[in-house]
Design an enzyme around this catalytic site. Structure first.
Site, short mmCIF file in Angstrom:
data_model
loop_
_atom_site.label_atom_id
_atom_site.label_comp_id
_atom_site.label_asym_id
_atom_site.label_seq_id
_atom_site.Cartn_x
_atom_site.Cartn_y
_atom_site.Cartn_z
N ARG A 15 6.13 -101.49 0.70
CA ARG A 15 5.98 -100.93 2.04
C ARG A 15 6.34 -99.45 2.11
O ARG A 15 6.05 -98.79 3.10
CB ARG A 15 6.84 -101.75 3.03
CG ARG A 15 6.27 -103.12 3.31
CD ARG A 15 7.29 -104.05 3.98
NE ARG A 15 8.22 -104.61 3.00
CZ ARG A 15 9.25 -105.42 3.32
NH1 ARG A 15 9.47 -105.74 4.58
NH2 ARG A 15 10.04 -105.90 2.38
N LYS A 315 22.03 -70.38 -2.73
CA LYS A 315 21.94 -71.39 -3.79
C LYS A 315 22.81 -70.96 -4.96
O LYS A 315 22.71 -69.81 -5.36
CB LYS A 315 20.49 -71.55 -4.23
CG LYS A 315 20.27 -72.60 -5.27
CD LYS A 315 19.33 -72.17 -6.39
CE LYS A 315 19.98 -71.23 -7.36
NZ LYS A 315 19.18 -70.94 -8.57
C1 UD1 Z 1 16.07 -109.81 1.60
C2 UD1 Z 1 16.61 -111.20 1.98
C3 UD1 Z 1 16.70 -111.29 3.49
C4 UD1 Z 1 17.58 -110.16 4.02
C5 UD1 Z 1 17.13 -108.80 3.53
C6 UD1 Z 1 18.15 -107.75 3.86
C7 UD1 Z 1 15.83 -112.82 0.31
C8 UD1 Z 1 14.86 -113.87 0.01
N1 UD1 Z 1 15.71 -112.21 1.50
O1 UD1 Z 1 14.77 -109.69 2.14
O2 UD1 Z 1 17.23 -112.54 3.89
O3 UD1 Z 1 17.62 -110.19 5.43
O4 UD1 Z 1 16.96 -108.80 2.08
O5 UD1 Z 1 17.68 -106.47 3.58
O6 UD1 Z 1 16.70 -112.56 -0.50
N2 UD1 Z 1 14.63 -107.46 -5.63
C9 UD1 Z 1 14.66 -107.58 -6.99
N3 UD1 Z 1 13.76 -108.40 -7.59
C10 UD1 Z 1 12.84 -109.14 -6.90
C11 UD1 Z 1 12.81 -108.98 -5.49
C12 UD1 Z 1 13.73 -108.14 -4.89
O7 UD1 Z 1 15.47 -106.97 -7.66
O8 UD1 Z 1 12.08 -109.85 -7.51
C13 UD1 Z 1 15.60 -106.54 -5.00
C14 UD1 Z 1 14.92 -105.37 -4.29
O9 UD1 Z 1 14.82 -104.26 -5.15
C15 UD1 Z 1 15.85 -105.10 -3.12
C16 UD1 Z 1 16.52 -106.45 -2.87
O10 UD1 Z 1 16.32 -107.24 -4.01
O11 UD1 Z 1 16.84 -104.15 -3.44
C17 UD1 Z 1 15.93 -107.14 -1.64
O12 UD1 Z 1 14.54 -107.36 -1.88
P1 UD1 Z 1 13.47 -107.18 -0.73
O13 UD1 Z 1 12.14 -107.52 -1.28
O14 UD1 Z 1 13.61 -105.89 -0.05
O15 UD1 Z 1 13.92 -108.38 0.24
P2 UD1 Z 1 13.73 -108.48 1.79
O16 UD1 Z 1 12.37 -108.99 2.08
O17 UD1 Z 1 14.17 -107.25 2.45
CA CA Z 2 14.88 -105.24 1.77
#
Ligand code: UD1
Ligand code: CA
Length: 443
Positions: A15, A315
C-alpha cells in the site's frame, strides 16, 4: 526473567506503492524500523531478532554494525509465518518474548515496560488500544466477562465486529518456547490465506492465561501501511519531539509551523521561530535564536548565543558563540569562530563538482554582503571582506580586508599626489627652451 525480542519487518508494504522496503521509510529523520529498534532495545533483549524479506539486503545494509540477529523470511505468508522463521534463532531460549511490528514507530519504552509487567503469569499479552477509527486493524474480541478471546482481522470481521474500537497494535509479550508450539499449529484459513500470528491466542488459551495491555495514547499503536499513515505518524512524532524541547526550556514560537527531527539537542532559552527545519543530529546551545525560515542540516552546531536568521541553510558547520548569520546564506563544511558576522547573502562554495572543501572563519571576522568564499578558504582573526567579494581558495591574513572579484587584499593607501605646479613651473615644462645654435663670432 530472560527477555528476547522479534521485530517483524519482512512485509512488502504494497500500500506504500514504493520501491523501497516499507520499514526504511522515514518518520522525523529516522526509519520506521530504527524507531522500533530504539524502543525495543530499552528492554535489553537478548537476542534481538529482526525478520526481513522484502528488500532484505537494503534493510540489513541500513543497520550495518548494529547488534541484531537477522532472519530471512523468503516467502511472505503472514505474521505467524514470519515469527516461525525466528524460531531457530531463539533455539534454547526460555523466557519473555516480545514480538513487535517494524511498521509501528511510535511505541514508547514506557508502554513496552507496561506490556512486560502485564505479561507476568500469562502465555500471551496483546498490546491494544481504543481508537476512533479502527479501519484496517485487527479487532480485539472479548467475552461477556471482558476476557480477550481472539483477534479478528478487519477483512475477516463481521459488521458487528467491525464496530469494536479496541484494536490490536501488533505488539505482544509471549512466553517462549510455548508460543512456537502454538505457531506451528496455525492454519491459513482466512480472507488473505495467510498464517496470522493473532490466531495463536485461542491456541494458547487452552494451555494458560492470555490477556491484553491497553495503551492510553492511540498514537502509540499507529501502524504505517500507506503514505497517509506515514504523514500521520510524522505529525504525531513531531508533536512529541516539540513537546520534549519545550519541556526542556526551549521556546517554540509556532509548533504547528516547526519541523524538528529526532536526535536534536537544543539548550534552554533558545528561541525557535516559525518555518524552521532542524534535521537529525543538529546541536544547538542555549540562548540561541533560530529562524524564521531556516534549515539546519545534519552536522550543524550552534554554540551559545549564536543566531541564524531567514533563508539560511547550514550543513556540517559550526557557528561559534555570539556569531550571527541572519540572512540568505549557505554555510557548508565551515568552521566559524566566536563573534563573527556573516553578511547577508554570504555563500561558502564548498563543492567543486567532485570534492567538498572546508572553510574556516576565525573569531571576530566578518563578511560583506554577497561574499562568496570559494573553499578551501581561511579568514584569519578579525579579517573582513567587502560587498560582493569572491575569495578564491585563499588564506586572508589577520585583520586584512579583501575586496573585488577575485578578491585581493586592500593595499595601504597610495602616497598623496605631489604639490601642484605653479603656472610658471608649468610653462617651463610645456615650452622647453629651444636649444640655441651655437653661433660663431661674426666676421
Ligand atoms: C497486523 C495484525 C493486525 C494489527 C496490525 C497492527 C496480523 C494478522 N494482523 O495487520 O491485527 O491490527 O498488524 O498494525 O498479524 N510481516 C512480515 N511477514 C509477513 C507479513 C507481515 O514480516 O509475511 C510484518 C510486516 O513487515 C509488518 C508486520 O509484520 O511490519 C505487520 O504486517 P502487516 O501486513 O502490515 O499487517 P497488518 O495487515 O497491518
Ligand atoms: Ca501494518
Amino acid at each position: 526473567m530472560k527477555t528476547a525480542a522479534v521485530v517483524l519487518a519482512a512485509g512488502q508494504g504494497v500500500r506504500m506503492k514504493s520501491e523501497r522496503a516499507k520499514v526504511l521509510h522515514e518518520v522525523c529523520g529516522r526509519s520506521l524500523l530504527a524507531h522500533v529498534l530504539e524502543a525495543v532495545r530499552t528492554l535489553n533483549p537478548d537476542p534481538l531478532v529482526v525478520v526481513v524479506g522484502h528488500g532484505a539486503e537494503e534493510v540489513k545494509a541500513e543497520f550495518k554494525g548494529e547488534r541484531v540477529v537477522w532472519v530471512e523470511q523468503k516467502e511472505r505468508r503472514g505474521t505467524g509465518h514470519a515469527l516461525a522463521q525466528a524460531e531457530a534463532a531463539l533455539k534454547g531460549f526460555a523466557g519473555r518474548l516480545f514480538v513487535l511490528c517494524g511498521d509501528a514507530p511510535l511505541v514508547t519504552p514506557e508502554t513496552l515496560a507496561g506490556l512486560g509487567r502485564a505479561a507476568d503469569g500469562r502465555l500471551a499479552t496483546v498490546l491494544t488500544c481504543e481508537v476512533e477509527d479502527a479501519t484496517g486493524y485487527g479487532r480485539i474480541v472479548r467475552s461477556a466477562k471482558g476476557d480477550v478471546t481472539r483477534i479478528v482481522e478487519h477483512r475477516d470481521a463481521t459488521a458487528e465486529e467491525r464496530g469494536i474500537r479496541e484494536i490490536n497494535s501488533g505488539g505482544y509479550a509471549f512466553e517462549a518456547p510455548a508460543v512456537f508450539d502454538a505457531v506451528r499449529q496455525l492454519k491459513p484459513v482466512n480472507a488473505q490465506g495467510e498464517y496470522y500470528l493473532t490466531d495463536v491466542l485461542p491456541i494458547l488459551m487452552k494451555k494458560g492465561r492470555v490477556g491484553a495491555f491497553v495503551a492510553t495514547d492511540p498514537a502509540e499503536v499507529l501502524g504505517v501501511n500507506s503514505r497517509r499513515d506515514l504523514a500521520l505518524a510524522t505529525s504525531k512524532m513531531r508533536d512529541r519531539i516539540l513537546r520534549q524541547h519545550m519541556d526542556n526550556g526551549v521556546t517554540i514560537v509556532a509548533p504547528d509551523l516547526t519541523y524538528i527531527e529526532c536526535g536534536v539537542e537544543i539548550g534552554p532559552d533558545t528561541v525557535v521561530e516559525p518555518f524552521t527545519v532542524i534535521r537529525s543530529g543538529v546541536k544547538i546551545g542555549s540562548h540561541c535564536e533560530v529562524g524564521p525560515f531556516c534549515q539546519l542540516r545534519p552536522g550543524a552546531v550552534l554554540e551559545d548565543h549564536a543566531e541564524i536568521g531567514n533563508f539560511v541553510e547550514m550543513k556540517k558547520s559550526r557557528l561559534g558563540a555570539h556569531s550571527k548569520a541572519k540572512h540568505l546564506s549557505y554555510l557548508g563544511d565551515a568552521t566559524i569562530g566566536a563573534r563573527v558576522n556573516i553578511g547577508a547573502g554570504t555563500i561558502t562554495a564548498n563543492y567543486d563538482g567532485v570534492n567538498k572543501h572546508p572553510t574556516v572563519i576565525e573569531d571576530g571576522a566578518s563578511t560583506g554582503s554577497h561574499t562568496v568564499l570559494v573553499a578551501p578558504t581561511t579568514m584569519k582573526k578579525g579579517s573582513k571582506t567587502g560587498a560582493g567579494a569572491v575569495v578564491t581558495k585563499k588564506t586572508m591574513g589577520e585583520g586584512e580586508t579583501w575586496v573585488g572579484v577575485p578578491a585581493r587584499p586592500l593595499r595601504p593607501a597610495p602616497p598623496p599626489p605631489a604639490k601642484p605646479l605653479t603656472p610658471d613651473e608649468r610653462r617651463k615644462t610645456l615650452i622647453a627652451p629651444k636649444p640655441s645654435k651655437r653661433s660663431g663670432p661674426r666676421a
